[in-house]
Design a protein around this motif. Structure first.
Motif, PDB file in Angstrom:
ATOM      1  N   GLY A   1      14.544 -11.623  -9.143  1.00  0.00           N
ATOM      2  CA  GLY A   1      15.493 -11.589  -8.035  1.00  0.00           C
ATOM      3  C   GLY A   1      16.912 -11.335  -8.507  1.00  0.00           C
ATOM      4  O   GLY A   1      17.683 -10.612  -7.861  1.00  0.00           O
ATOM      5  N   GLN A   2      17.280 -11.905  -9.658  1.00  0.00           N
ATOM      6  CA  GLN A   2      18.623 -11.687 -10.200  1.00  0.00           C
ATOM      7  C   GLN A   2      18.783 -10.244 -10.669  1.00  0.00           C
ATOM      8  O   GLN A   2      19.835  -9.624 -10.446  1.00  0.00           O
ATOM      9  N   GLN A   3      17.747  -9.694 -11.298  1.00  0.00           N
ATOM     10  CA  GLN A   3      17.823  -8.298 -11.719  1.00  0.00           C
ATOM     11  C   GLN A   3      17.930  -7.358 -10.520  1.00  0.00           C
ATOM     12  O   GLN A   3      18.618  -6.334 -10.584  1.00  0.00           O
ATOM     13  N   GLN A   4      17.260  -7.707  -9.442  1.00  0.00           N
ATOM     14  CA  GLN A   4      17.343  -6.883  -8.238  1.00  0.00           C
ATOM     15  C   GLN A   4      18.773  -6.860  -7.705  1.00  0.00           C
ATOM     16  O   GLN A   4      19.272  -5.821  -7.258  1.00  0.00           O
ATOM     17  N   ARG A   5      19.452  -7.987  -7.777  1.00  0.00           N
ATOM     18  CA  ARG A   5      20.841  -8.037  -7.300  1.00  0.00           C
ATOM     19  C   ARG A   5      21.770  -7.239  -8.205  1.00  0.00           C
ATOM     20  O   ARG A   5      22.753  -6.654  -7.747  1.00  0.00           O
ATOM     21  N   VAL A   6      21.470  -7.196  -9.500  1.00  0.00           N
ATOM     22  CA  VAL A   6      22.251  -6.350 -10.414  1.00  0.00           C
ATOM     23  C   VAL A   6      22.093  -4.882 -10.024  1.00  0.00           C
ATOM     24  O   VAL A   6      23.075  -4.137  -9.946  1.00  0.00           O
ATOM     25  N   ALA A   7      20.857  -4.465  -9.775  1.00  0.00           N
ATOM     26  CA  ALA A   7      20.616  -3.075  -9.368  1.00  0.00           C
ATOM     27  C   ALA A   7      21.326  -2.760  -8.060  1.00  0.00           C
ATOM     28  O   ALA A   7      21.878  -1.664  -7.877  1.00  0.00           O
ATOM     29  N   LEU A   8      21.331  -3.715  -7.148  1.00  0.00           N
ATOM     30  CA  LEU A   8      21.998  -3.519  -5.864  1.00  0.00           C
ATOM     31  C   LEU A   8      23.511  -3.404  -6.052  1.00  0.00           C
ATOM     32  O   LEU A   8      24.161  -2.546  -5.449  1.00  0.00           O
ATOM     33  N   ALA A   9      24.075  -4.255  -6.918  1.00  0.00           N
ATOM     34  CA  ALA A   9      25.523  -4.196  -7.179  1.00  0.00           C
ATOM     35  C   ALA A   9      25.905  -2.864  -7.807  1.00  0.00           C
ATOM     36  O   ALA A   9      26.946  -2.281  -7.467  1.00  0.00           O
ATOM     37  N   ARG A  10      25.078  -2.346  -8.723  1.00  0.00           N
ATOM     38  CA  ARG A  10      25.392  -1.059  -9.358  1.00  0.00           C
ATOM     39  C   ARG A  10      25.354   0.071  -8.334  1.00  0.00           C
ATOM     40  O   ARG A  10      26.189   0.987  -8.357  1.00  0.00           O
TER      41      ARG A  10
ATOM     42  N   GLU B   1      21.659 -15.075   3.158  1.00  0.00           N
ATOM     43  CA  GLU B   1      23.065 -14.966   2.748  1.00  0.00           C
ATOM     44  C   GLU B   1      23.430 -13.521   2.433  1.00  0.00           C
ATOM     45  O   GLU B   1      24.487 -13.022   2.841  1.00  0.00           O
ATOM     46  N   LEU B   2      22.559 -12.833   1.681  1.00  0.00           N
ATOM     47  CA  LEU B   2      22.881 -11.473   1.251  1.00  0.00           C
ATOM     48  C   LEU B   2      22.832 -10.478   2.404  1.00  0.00           C
ATOM     49  O   LEU B   2      23.566  -9.488   2.399  1.00  0.00           O
ATOM     50  N   ARG B   3      21.995 -10.717   3.401  1.00  0.00           N
ATOM     51  CA  ARG B   3      21.985  -9.831   4.562  1.00  0.00           C
ATOM     52  C   ARG B   3      23.360  -9.810   5.212  1.00  0.00           C
ATOM     53  O   ARG B   3      23.862  -8.750   5.596  1.00  0.00           O
TER      54      ARG B   3
ATOM     55  N   GLN C   1      12.216  -1.543  -4.336  1.00  0.00           N
ATOM     56  CA  GLN C   1      11.660  -2.871  -4.565  1.00  0.00           C
ATOM     57  C   GLN C   1      11.551  -3.154  -6.060  1.00  0.00           C
ATOM     58  O   GLN C   1      11.797  -4.273  -6.503  1.00  0.00           O
ATOM     59  N   GLN C   2      11.167  -2.147  -6.837  1.00  0.00           N
ATOM     60  CA  GLN C   2      11.085  -2.289  -8.288  1.00  0.00           C
ATOM     61  C   GLN C   2      12.439  -1.901  -8.874  1.00  0.00           C
ATOM     62  O   GLN C   2      12.770  -0.727  -8.963  1.00  0.00           O
ATOM     63  N   PHE C   3      13.220  -2.906  -9.225  1.00  0.00           N
ATOM     64  CA  PHE C   3      14.589  -2.701  -9.699  1.00  0.00           C
ATOM     65  C   PHE C   3      14.603  -1.936 -11.015  1.00  0.00           C
ATOM     66  O   PHE C   3      13.661  -1.984 -11.814  1.00  0.00           O
ATOM     67  N   ILE C   4      15.691  -1.201 -11.247  1.00  0.00           N
ATOM     68  CA  ILE C   4      15.883  -0.459 -12.493  1.00  0.00           C
ATOM     69  C   ILE C   4      17.278  -0.776 -13.007  1.00  0.00           C
ATOM     70  O   ILE C   4      18.279  -0.523 -12.319  1.00  0.00           O
ATOM     71  N   ASN C   5      17.353  -1.348 -14.221  1.00  0.00           N
ATOM     72  CA  ASN C   5      18.626  -1.619 -14.877  1.00  0.00           C
ATOM     73  C   ASN C   5      18.586  -1.065 -16.296  1.00  0.00           C
ATOM     74  O   ASN C   5      17.514  -0.772 -16.836  1.00  0.00           O
ATOM     75  N   TYR C   6      19.759  -0.941 -16.910  1.00  0.00           N
ATOM     76  CA  TYR C   6      19.832  -0.510 -18.302  1.00  0.00           C
ATOM     77  C   TYR C   6      19.621  -1.736 -19.187  1.00  0.00           C
ATOM     78  O   TYR C   6      20.484  -2.623 -19.248  1.00  0.00           O
ATOM     79  N   PRO C   7      18.490  -1.828 -19.887  1.00  0.00           N
ATOM     80  CA  PRO C   7      18.175  -3.073 -20.617  1.00  0.00           C
ATOM     81  C   PRO C   7      19.118  -3.376 -21.770  1.00  0.00           C
ATOM     82  O   PRO C   7      19.277  -4.534 -22.160  1.00  0.00           O
TER      83      PRO C   7
ATOM     84  N   LEU D   1      13.580 -11.702  -3.130  1.00  0.00           N
ATOM     85  CA  LEU D   1      14.475 -12.859  -3.159  1.00  0.00           C
ATOM     86  C   LEU D   1      13.940 -13.978  -2.277  1.00  0.00           C
ATOM     87  O   LEU D   1      13.164 -13.746  -1.350  1.00  0.00           O
ATOM     88  N   ASP D   2      14.375 -15.207  -2.563  1.00  0.00           N
ATOM     89  CA  ASP D   2      13.924 -16.326  -1.739  1.00  0.00           C
ATOM     90  C   ASP D   2      14.606 -16.279  -0.374  1.00  0.00           C
ATOM     91  O   ASP D   2      15.615 -15.603  -0.175  1.00  0.00           O
ATOM     92  N   TYR D   3      14.026 -17.050   0.566  1.00  0.00           N
ATOM     93  CA  TYR D   3      14.435 -16.967   1.973  1.00  0.00           C
ATOM     94  C   TYR D   3      15.933 -17.221   2.161  1.00  0.00           C
ATOM     95  O   TYR D   3      16.626 -16.453   2.839  1.00  0.00           O
TER      96      TYR D   3
END
Length: 367
Positions: free
Chosen positions: A134-143, A168-170, A81-87, A161-163
């Motif tokens: 929400g956008q950062q979460q999708r980046v983490a998911l893509a990685r 759509e992503l499901r 739930q808490q996304f992690i990206n390389y800042p 993410l919003d409803y």
């Protein structure tokens, strides 16, 4: 890859976080961990990943005991739930980092393809700090998807993410998972998400594994009242009942014509009749049981309307497809086909479940 959890339990101090359980997720398929907050889903996934060690039990990968092996020595992709990206890296470089480590070719094309499927292709030149949560979460998911690890652990990855975007992503994730070879463990609190992802579902509650099997089978034939409650949204309507000559007598209401598989000495035991909101209607069909009452609340959620009705057997919630309007306090009769009712014994074990419908109706119809 074959992951196996054998007699796993976890204690923290005097508290049991996980009671003894065994789980054999299907290799190359999706296993959904379904349960409310604090059901034990994250604790179990941390043990799968090697972030935690169980108090008792073993974790095996392809038959090899990896219980004490740390996460850095395992080929695992994780999204929490808490996304992690390389800042310090742009979005494109964040997504492409696992591909570069593997020395893959056509990295830019693969990054753009993944970004497009997760609706973040317009952010590829930005840094994570310039994006919403929400956008950062999708980046983490893509990685994580780009890593292509044999074991992918996703702990409520769409919760921020919003409803509309979640819906759509499901669908996109379902296609991505089916096209890959990874064993996917996906934790969620939402029954609808488990149904959409399909595969297999493990229902958890308060640190216990209650039931595991094909998702549709667990949904349509919950082994206990606890499973039925966990795998229903809106919550399943529960009605006090007693055995009767006709089958099941609702306390304060009509009888349901059902055949009970009970021994004679059990015929005086209390029962619980359970009805999903989608099985209740406001228009009668031939042979329906009528449950008259008054409207207490009507709420619209997405493309459905949830109407709360006070009846002689208690408050019932009907899930109606489409947008409907009801006046508060207005009389309203709900109708039920008795064959759509569940019956549980005094201990909460399943006695009767509705007969399964045709496969297309099960997959496409409301639950």
């Amino acid at each position: 890859m074959q992951l196996a959890l054998e007699n796993i339990s976890k204690k923290v101090g005097a508290e049991d976080w996980l009671f003894e359980l065994s789980l054999l997720p299907r290799s190359g398929e999706v296993t959904v961990l379904l349960g409310a907050t604090q059901a034990g889903k994250t604790s179990l996934m941390r043990i799968m990943a090697g972030l935690d060690v169980p108090t008792l039990g073993r974790v095996r990968v392809d038959g090899v005991d990896v219980t004490g092996t740390p996460v850095r020595e395992r080929n695992v992709a994780m999204v929490y739930q808490q996304f992690i990206n390389y800042p310090s890296l742009r979005v494109a470089d964040n997504i492409g980092s696992p591909l570069r480590l593997r020395g893959e070719k056509n990295i830019d094309d693969k990054v753009r393809s993944l970004a497009a499927r997760l609706h973040i292709e317009m952010f590829l030149d930005r840094y994570p700090a310039e994006l919403s949560g929400g956008q950062q979460q999708r980046v983490a998911l893509a990685r994580a998807l780009a890593k292509g690890a044999p074991l992918m652990l996703l702990d409520e990855p769409l919760v921020n993410l919003d409803y509309k975007l979640r819906e759509e992503l499901r669908e996109e994730l379902t296609q991505l998972f089916s096209a890959g070879d990874s064993t996917v463990i996906y934790a969620t609190t939402e029954p609808g998400e488990a149904l959409l992802l399909g595969g297999y579902t493990a229902v958890m509650d308060a640190g216990e594994l209650l039931q595991y099997g094909p998702t549709a089978q667990v949904f349509h034939a919950p082994q206990s009242l606890r499973v039925a409650r966990a795998f229903s949204d809106p919550p399943m309507n529960l009605i006090a009942a007693l055995p009767a000559a006709q089958g099941v007598q609702l306390v304060g209401g009509p009888a349901l014509s059902l055949r009970l598989p009970m021994a004679p000495e059990q015929r005086l035991a209390k029962l619980t009749a359970a009805v999903r909101g989608s099985a209740l209607r406001v228009a009668a069909h031939a042979g329906d049981v009528a449950l008259p009452g008054k409207v207490e609340l009507a709420e619209i959620s997405g493309s459905d309307t949830f109407v709360h009705v006070a009846t002689a057997v208690g408050e019932l919630v009907a899930q109606l497809t489409g947008v409907h309007y009801f006046d508060l306090g207005a009389p309203l009769t709900l109708y039920l086909d008795a064959a759509q009712a569940y019956v549980f014994d005094a201990g909460g074990a399943l006695l009767v479940a509705p007969q399964r419908r045709a496969a297309k109706e099960v997959n496409d119809g409301p639950y």
